[in-house]
Design a protein around this motif. Structure first.
Motif, PDB file in Angstrom:
ATOM      1  N   THR A  16       0.829  -1.207   0.000  1.00 61.20           N
ATOM      2  CA  THR A  16       0.000   0.000   0.000  1.00 61.20           C
ATOM      3  C   THR A  16       0.865   1.260   0.000  1.00 61.20           C
ATOM      4  N   VAL A  17       1.937   1.237   0.818  1.00 62.43           N
ATOM      5  CA  VAL A  17       2.843   2.393   0.874  1.00 62.43           C
ATOM      6  C   VAL A  17       3.520   2.617  -0.480  1.00 62.43           C
ATOM      7  N   ARG A  18       3.980   1.495  -1.112  1.00 64.62           N
ATOM      8  CA  ARG A  18       4.625   1.615  -2.420  1.00 64.62           C
ATOM      9  C   ARG A  18       3.662   2.171  -3.462  1.00 64.62           C
ATOM     10  N   GLN A  19       2.404   1.689  -3.414  1.00 60.65           N
ATOM     11  CA  GLN A  19       1.411   2.208  -4.353  1.00 60.65           C
ATOM     12  C   GLN A  19       1.174   3.704  -4.149  1.00 60.65           C
ATOM     13  N   LYS A  20       1.088   4.107  -2.850  1.00 58.44           N
ATOM     14  CA  LYS A  20       0.892   5.538  -2.584  1.00 58.44           C
ATOM     15  C   LYS A  20       2.093   6.349  -3.044  1.00 58.44           C
ATOM     16  N   GLU A  21       3.305   5.814  -2.820  1.00 58.73           N
ATOM     17  CA  GLU A  21       4.506   6.521  -3.271  1.00 58.73           C
ATOM     18  C   GLU A  21       4.531   6.629  -4.795  1.00 58.73           C
ATOM     19  N   TRP A  22       4.144   5.527  -5.471  1.00 60.79           N
ATOM     20  CA  TRP A  22       4.124   5.556  -6.932  1.00 60.79           C
ATOM     21  C   TRP A  22       3.097   6.560  -7.446  1.00 60.79           C
ATOM     22  N   LEU A  23       1.906   6.538  -6.790  1.00 61.48           N
ATOM     23  CA  LEU A  23       0.858   7.479  -7.209  1.00 61.48           C
ATOM     24  C   LEU A  23       1.294   8.925  -6.965  1.00 61.48           C
ATOM     25  N   ALA A  24       1.927   9.140  -5.786  1.00 62.57           N
ATOM     26  CA  ALA A  24       2.389  10.497  -5.482  1.00 62.57           C
ATOM     27  C   ALA A  24       3.445  10.959  -6.484  1.00 62.57           C
ATOM     28  N   LYS A  25       4.356  10.031  -6.836  1.00 58.91           N
ATOM     29  CA  LYS A  25       5.399  10.366  -7.811  1.00 58.91           C
ATOM     30  C   LYS A  25       4.781  10.658  -9.179  1.00 58.91           C
ATOM     31  N   ALA A  26       3.808   9.813  -9.572  1.00 63.05           N
ATOM     32  CA  ALA A  26       3.153  10.026 -10.865  1.00 63.05           C
ATOM     33  C   ALA A  26       2.417  11.356 -10.890  1.00 63.05           C
ATOM     34  N   GLU A  27       1.751  11.665  -9.762  1.00 66.65           N
ATOM     35  CA  GLU A  27       1.036  12.934  -9.696  1.00 66.65           C
ATOM     36  C   GLU A  27       2.012  14.111  -9.763  1.00 66.65           C
ATOM     37  N   ALA A  28       3.166  13.960  -9.063  1.00 68.67           N
ATOM     38  CA  ALA A  28       4.166  15.028  -9.085  1.00 68.67           C
ATOM     39  C   ALA A  28       4.730  15.231 -10.482  1.00 68.67           C
ATOM     40  N   GLU A  29       5.043  14.097 -11.155  1.00 68.18           N
ATOM     41  CA  GLU A  29       5.574  14.217 -12.518  1.00 68.18           C
ATOM     42  C   GLU A  29       4.541  14.823 -13.450  1.00 68.18           C
TER      43      GLU A  29
END
Length: 307
Positions: A16-29
């Motif tokens: 779940t943490v990795r998914q949130k980090e990936w989503l946050a990174k995707a949103e930032a990019e």
């Protein structure tokens, strides 16, 4: 079983943490890409608006110059008509004389040559006047270069001569003035406007009591100073702070647009110079123009317009 349950829960939490980090990174990019696109669009919009403003400013300067030419149309017609009259008269006289039979005497030949010389002199006057008008009315390429300020002042004074001669004596001094860095057409526009303003400040009919002075000299440092002064009606103190504002004019309706001095101020500022005024009601006005001397290090480049 409890240990396996904790391990499974920990693994799910890590996922779940990795998914949130990936989503946050995707949103930032994605946000960064959007921001870059927005900034690029904003920069392009600014460039377009700046180009439009510069074009509008250039059109305003050129329109004011053509308006000045329009105001001078009658006097220019008079200046051209006079020499044309004796050109045509002298050419007609020579043609009639040549049509006569017989061998001309030496005296007659001298008279013919004198008539042709006068016609040539008149044609030269017309040519110089048209040359001065071409300097003022040509399309504005905004290029800057070494400008013969003395020649510019002479052109401006000749174009304003018909307005001046019924009102005042013109005193002009510009010998030995160094070249300035700028645009000849724009500078001619400035000094023609200043001379016309000086003439219009004087009531016609008292030439012997009034004077307009056009004086150019080397100033302090690498500057040239030009003064346009008159013995006219002067400017009230309450108007001195407003005369360089667009559309402000004290002239009657139909005589001035209120753009002349505003445009002059912008042109001189764009040349790296200064334009100031001193006036006393009933005693006259003096405009002072300061311009940079041209140096070999200065490249020929467009003179920017000041908004």
């Amino acid at each position: 079983m409890l240990a396996r349950a904790f391990n499974r829960m920990a693994a799910e939490l890590r996922d779940t943490v990795r998914q949130k980090e990936w989503l946050a990174k995707a949103e930032a990019e994605s946000s960064e890409r959007e921001m870059r696109r927005y900034n690029a669009l904003l920069e392009e919009t600014v460039r377009q608006r700046t180009a439009e403003l510069e074009e509008a400013n250039g059109q305003l300067l050129f329109a004011d110059r053509l308006a000045t030419v329009g105001q001078l149309a009658a006097s220019v017609g008079h200046e051209i008509n006079n020499p044309l009259a004796f050109i045509l008269g002298n050419l007609g006289y020579v043609r009639e004389e040549l049509g006569r039979q017989g061998t001309p005497s030496s005296l007659e030949r001298e008279e013919w040559l004198e008539a042709l010389a006068e016609a040539q002199e008149g044609a030269e006057r017309v040519r110089l006047l048209v040359q001065d008008l071409k300097l003022l009315s040509r399309a504005d390429d905004a290029g800057s270069e070494a400008v013969d300020l003395g020649a510019v002042l002479r052109s401006a004074s000749k174009m304003a001569a018909h307005e001046i001669r019924l009102r005042a004596r013109l005193v002009m001094q510009s010998e030995g003035v160094p070249r300035v860095h700028g645009n000849a057409a724009r500078l001619c526009q400035v000094f023609l406007n200043l001379l016309l303003n000086a003439a219009h400040a004087i009531t016609p009919g008292a030439v012997e009591r009034n004077e307009i002075r056009l004086i150019a000299r080397r100033g302090e440092g690498s500057r040239v100073l030009v003064e346009v002064s008159d013995t006219g009606c002067g400017i009230p103190p309450e108007n001195l702070e407003r005369i360089f504002r667009p559309f402000f004019t004290t002239k009657p309706a139909g005589v001035g647009s209120g753009l002349g001095l505003s445009v002059c101020h912008r042109i001189i500022t764009a040349h790296g110079g200064d334009l100031s005024v001193e006036s006393e009601p009933g005693r006259g006005t003096t405009f002072r123009v300061s311009l940079p001397v041209h140096s070999a290090e200065q490249p020929s480049a467009p003179a920017p317009l000041v908004a």
